[in-house]
Design an enzyme around this catalytic site. Structure first.
Site: not given
Ligand code: RIB
Length: 306
Positions: A46, A256
């Site tokens: 992400n 993220d």
């Molecule tokens: O921060 C969100 C993410 O946390 C999600 O995409 C999930 O995969 C986990 O890793």
């Protein structure tokens, strides 16, 4: 683009299995949920996607599974222009997956099954060394083994590459192994786990962040959700970036989006406070749509919002 910043993300990828729920079932109960979506996620991926969407050249160092999801994930990276030369398959292993539940108030609960991410090793970092050395910053999180994270921190420090560590999900860390991190970017829970101090609100966050800076960390940047973000640094001083108001539809991946955007703007603007302000805006914008990576705006979409 001539001067694209180069960013290395060493970390995780997961397939997100996103279910919208009216309420969670009790033990033994079956409850109908209104909607389901399959999406590309994982904190590392992400963060890579957020930076790439904004215009960075991103090198991804990760392990995908030896199943249907693995090749699909590699294709996703390629579609987004992310360098996949160091995306390796973990033989005989399933991909990382994350069942996610999003309620009517846009709050999420996430389970992670790390799968192939458990096999990202210090040797994978060393194999990518020549390409990581060309990057202006390294981004790390904690969905891969800690020895790999610690090795990457050491690699960055030895080679003069700034390291951003997002210590998520929350874990107790060996402070000596992360002391050379340039920007530690925890949320309140993660800061509590690392500092050993209670963190509920801006004042606690300041005290806990200060304790880490006093022990030798260069910068602690605490994400405070609806209260913005707080930077405390030995040289950068203190800065509280106000939140960006938006009514969220889905906050999954907003942290993220913040990290990927922070790295991108740190390299393009060269000013940590401006980078935090932009990262706050980008993270808020990502909550306006449902899904994880799907909700991250492109550079053009982001520019149109400002
Ligand atoms: O921060 C969100 C993410 O946390 C999600 O995409 C999930 O995969 C986990 O890793």
């Amino acid at each position: 683009m001539a001067d694209q910043p180069k960013i290395a993300v060493i970390g995780s990828n997961m397939m997100d299995l996103i279910t919208r729920v009216d309420r969670m079932p009790r033990t033994g109960e079956t409850v109908e949920a209104p909607a389901f979506d399959l999406g590309f996620g994982g904190k590392g991926a992400n963060q890579a996607v957020a930076a790439a969407r904004l215009g960075a050249e991103v090198l991804m160092v990760t392990r995908i599974g030896d199943d249907l999801f693995g090749p699909a994930y590699r294709d996703n990276f390629e579609r987004l222009g992310i360098d996949t030369r160091h995306v390796a398959t973990a033989p005989g292993t399933s991909s990382g997956v994350a069942p996610i539940f999003v309620d009517a108030d846009a709050n999420n609960s996430i389970l992670i099954v790390k799968g192939a991410n458990n096999f990202l090793s210090p040797a994978d970092v060393d194999r990518a060394a020549a390409d990581i050395m060309k990057c202006g910053v390294i981004i790390l999180q904690l969905e891969v083994p800690l020895p790999t994270v610690y090795h990457a921190v050491e690699f960055g420090a030895k080679n003069g590459i700034p390291v951003i560590l997002n210590p998520a999900p929350a874990a107790k860390l060996d402070f000596r192994a992360i002391r050379d991190v340039t920007y530690l970017v925890p949320n309140e829970t993660e800061l509590e786990a690392i500092s050993g101090l209670p963190v509920a609100g801006v004042d606690d966050a300041r005290t806990a962040a200060r304790s880490l800076v006093d022990q030798g960390l260069a910068n602690v940047l605490v994400t405070l959700g609806a209260r913005g973000a707080l930077l405390l640094g030995a040289e950068t001083g203190e800065f509280l970036a106000p939140p960006h108001e938006l009514r969220p539809k889905d906050t999954t991946g907003a942290g993220d989006a913040f990290i990927g955007s922070f790295a991108y703007h740190l390299l393009t603007l060269g000013d940590v406070r401006k980078a935090i302000t932009m990262a706050n805006r980008y993270a808020a914008a990502s909550t306006a749509k449902t899904g994880t990576q799907k909700s991250f705006p492109t550079a053009a979409e982001f520019a149109a919002l400002k």
